[in-house]
Design a protein around this motif. Sequence first.
Motif, PDB file in Angstrom:
ATOM      1  N   ILE A 113       7.971  25.514  46.930  1.00 14.20           N
ATOM      2  CA  ILE A 113       7.613  24.583  48.005  1.00 14.20           C
ATOM      3  C   ILE A 113       8.848  23.833  48.486  1.00 14.20           C
ATOM      4  O   ILE A 113       9.121  23.743  49.694  1.00 14.20           O
ATOM      5  CB  ILE A 113       6.517  23.597  47.528  1.00 14.20           C
ATOM      6  N   ALA A 114       9.619  23.305  47.521  1.00 11.40           N
ATOM      7  CA  ALA A 114      10.831  22.555  47.895  1.00 11.40           C
ATOM      8  C   ALA A 114      11.782  23.441  48.692  1.00 11.40           C
ATOM      9  O   ALA A 114      12.349  23.014  49.711  1.00 11.40           O
ATOM     10  CB  ALA A 114      11.518  22.021  46.644  1.00 11.40           C
ATOM     11  N   ASN A 115      11.922  24.679  48.256  1.00 13.85           N
ATOM     12  CA  ASN A 115      12.823  25.591  48.963  1.00 13.85           C
ATOM     13  C   ASN A 115      12.288  25.967  50.337  1.00 13.85           C
ATOM     14  O   ASN A 115      13.050  26.122  51.292  1.00 13.85           O
ATOM     15  CB  ASN A 115      13.082  26.841  48.123  1.00 13.85           C
ATOM     16  N   HIS A 125      10.582  24.042  52.235  1.00  6.51           N
ATOM     17  CA  HIS A 125      10.859  22.904  53.116  1.00  6.51           C
ATOM     18  C   HIS A 125      12.316  22.894  53.571  1.00  6.51           C
ATOM     19  O   HIS A 125      12.626  22.549  54.715  1.00  6.51           O
ATOM     20  CB  HIS A 125      10.500  21.590  52.413  1.00  6.51           C
ATOM     21  N   LYS A 151      -1.017  25.881  37.915  1.00  9.97           N
ATOM     22  CA  LYS A 151      -0.067  24.899  38.389  1.00  9.97           C
ATOM     23  C   LYS A 151       1.217  25.657  38.656  1.00  9.97           C
ATOM     24  O   LYS A 151       1.468  26.690  38.049  1.00  9.97           O
ATOM     25  CB  LYS A 151       0.143  23.861  37.284  1.00  9.97           C
ATOM     26  N   GLY A 152       2.009  25.182  39.587  1.00 12.63           N
ATOM     27  CA  GLY A 152       3.269  25.850  39.822  1.00 12.63           C
ATOM     28  C   GLY A 152       3.610  25.862  41.288  1.00 12.63           C
ATOM     29  O   GLY A 152       2.869  25.343  42.120  1.00 12.63           O
ATOM     30  N   GLY A 153       4.725  26.473  41.596  1.00  9.78           N
ATOM     31  CA  GLY A 153       5.125  26.595  42.984  1.00  9.78           C
ATOM     32  C   GLY A 153       5.961  25.444  43.493  1.00  9.78           C
ATOM     33  O   GLY A 153       6.370  25.448  44.652  1.00  9.78           O
ATOM     34  N   GLU A 154       6.243  24.430  42.625  1.00 12.34           N
ATOM     35  CA  GLU A 154       7.019  23.277  43.109  1.00 12.34           C
ATOM     36  C   GLU A 154       8.364  23.711  43.684  1.00 12.34           C
ATOM     37  O   GLU A 154       8.771  23.258  44.746  1.00 12.34           O
ATOM     38  CB  GLU A 154       7.288  22.263  41.978  1.00 12.34           C
ATOM     39  N   LYS A 155       9.019  24.613  42.952  1.00 13.18           N
ATOM     40  CA  LYS A 155      10.351  25.034  43.380  1.00 13.18           C
ATOM     41  C   LYS A 155      10.257  25.807  44.701  1.00 13.18           C
ATOM     42  O   LYS A 155      11.038  25.576  45.623  1.00 13.18           O
ATOM     43  CB  LYS A 155      10.970  25.908  42.290  1.00 13.18           C
TER      44      LYS A 155
END
Lengths: 369, 160, 207
Positions: free
Chosen positions: A12-14, A16, A6-10
């Motif tokens: 991904i948001a950046n 975008h 799990k991970g990569g949210e930050k």
Amino acid sequence: MYVAVKGGEKAIANAHKLLAEDRRGCPDVDELQTRQISEQLGLGVSRIMAEGSLYDKDLCALAMKQARGDMIEAIFLIRAYRTTLPRFSYSVPVDTSKMDIDRRISATFKDLPGGQILGPTFDYTHRLIDFTLEADEQVPKANTSEAGLDDDMPRVLDNLLKGEGLIQSEAVVEDEDSQAVGDLTREPLEFPANRDVRLQNLARGDEGFVLALGYSTQRGYARSHAFVGEIRFGKASLVIEPEELGFAIDIGDIELTECETVNQFQGSKTEPPQFTRGYGLAFGQNERKAISMALVDRALRARELGEDIVAAVQDEEFVLSHSDNIQSTGFVEHIKLPHYVDFQSELELVRRMRRDLEEKNISEKQAAE
Amino acid sequence: MTDTLEKNTDGTVDVATRQHWISVLSRSSSNELCAYWEDLSPGLTYSMLRQPETGLVMVRARAGGKGQRFNLGEASVTRCSVSMETGEVGHGYVTGRNKRHAEMAAAFDALLQNENWTARLLENVIAPIDERLQKSKNERQAKVASTKVDFFTMVRGEDE
Amino acid sequence: MSTQQNQVAGFSIPGFSNPIFDSTDVFRKVLSAMSRPGEIQTIKAPSAHPESLNPTSSAILLALADMETEVWLAPEMDSIEARNYLKFHTGCKVVEDPKDSKFAVVNTDTGIDVYNKLKVGSAEYPDRSATVIMMVDDISNDHDITLKGPGIKVSNTLKVEHVAQEFWYWFEENTRLFPCGVDVIFASAEQIAAVPRTIKVEHASCM
């Protein structure tokens, strides 16, 4: 072993945010208005409407802007948007013979009633880059003709060949209203597919794919020697019959490009030699698509005409399953997404096979000694 | 238009007349209709029967223009239905996503059915919009007509 | 032909005042009722509805029916007004035979022969089944029947006024068809509760 990650949210948001900034481009340059896109990049908008399968110029212009000009991404946005809307009704079939004509030509009959109307076409241009467009050049004004257009612009194939019985007629079944019209947005594709489903599929199919298949018929794969009977582009009325009114109403114009081909047909056991037809219709100004669609439609009529199926373009499973660029891009592009676990198992497999082979070689070598 | 206004025996408006005004209202613009509505006597109110809503109409066509029906693709359409205090029910259907346009089209459709208003609105609202639409259509047609091909045959010199 | 001939009953009854939010709200309530069988949900009714339909059944149809939905109305619920109202707001098809319906609107007097005709879906497509909307006088959590199954922690009690014993016998048969079967929504004037096909029903008088 399966390891969930799990991970990569930050990230991904950046990503975008970076995308949004890049989409805007250099802030010193004026922001592109959607109105500019719909007015000045109209053929691109037409393609998004045809393949997005939604007639809405403003929305398709916005999709093109959001997608940074990536047509398939824009089409994807449109397809996604339409799923959020309720369907009110089905239109009365558009009457293309009553279009307000912007362009209408025939490659088979020179002197057709109503005449050859070139309209706004790239044909006969020299394909030289016009550097004056880099500056705010003066646009030449279109000429006008006092004579105007004839009121009657009959569709060529309806009138000119049919009298002699030389061309296949388009059949309408008698109890038409009791028959369902195939709809790919409601029912999944099934084979064999009827012509209604094939035409819907091709109308929203990828322009490049349909073009390539159409070209293949001309190069000899399922050759059927096509002529353009007629191409017309213009505005047709959108007519619906709301239940609460109980009569038909015309609620506006939609731009359509229509192409009908005339194809030679040798005749079969049941049919005398005659001309057959292929049909292409697309939202907006989409001539290349309409011609290609007509060629492919004709090739897909092989079964009905008793022709041997010898080429990809006649194989409806092949054509209809691969024409949709949203399906295609979804499957092709998904392999870039994380497949760490799948790949780990592949890696294990290859290592084991190599180990097995090595052990086998060693034991054979020992046996030989 | 007003001179030839057809009426049925029960005093209601003929279908063809209503079809015509609905088509003109659909093809007009939201701003245009709002301006006309504001020019009317104030205090005209209506209630919503069906709130303005955007949806889809599946556009149908026929193979070869005349043959088997097929679904070409959808068009975005916005509709609205209103009811006047005097009881007339009006329906607005417009292509695209402009809710105000659909609402105004419905309001005018309702008011046009009131016989105190029919003739006046046909003359002062429907006729001028129709004229504008016709004019722009004719201007476009004149430009398109200038691209009509005049064929002339070249004389070949084979016989001499 | 007169332009006003279609302005008959039903075409002039207003629908939701805010179609998007109101239908989303009703959808949420129906979803909650289905996923927590026996729990009573209160529905904000539309401002007006046809005489032969009660407010909640009208709201459910406004929210869930569209032009590809076949609706059957039992004779007591059927009227020109109701048909026009549904066509006007949802575009749905009102069918003449319960076997063709996706939603069947009934009341507590409706006979079992109707339920037996309803679509139960197929093994491949159990979703192609009908949903019953039963108009009832009152729903409460008094102990008349006990519900057990998915969505219920231990058990729920439910009392629906005037529901015939035969209905519950039919429903029990219905649950044996799982994954096929019919789902039922009870709809009083303001409240709904649902018993989907997954639920085991024990009748107080049977215990």
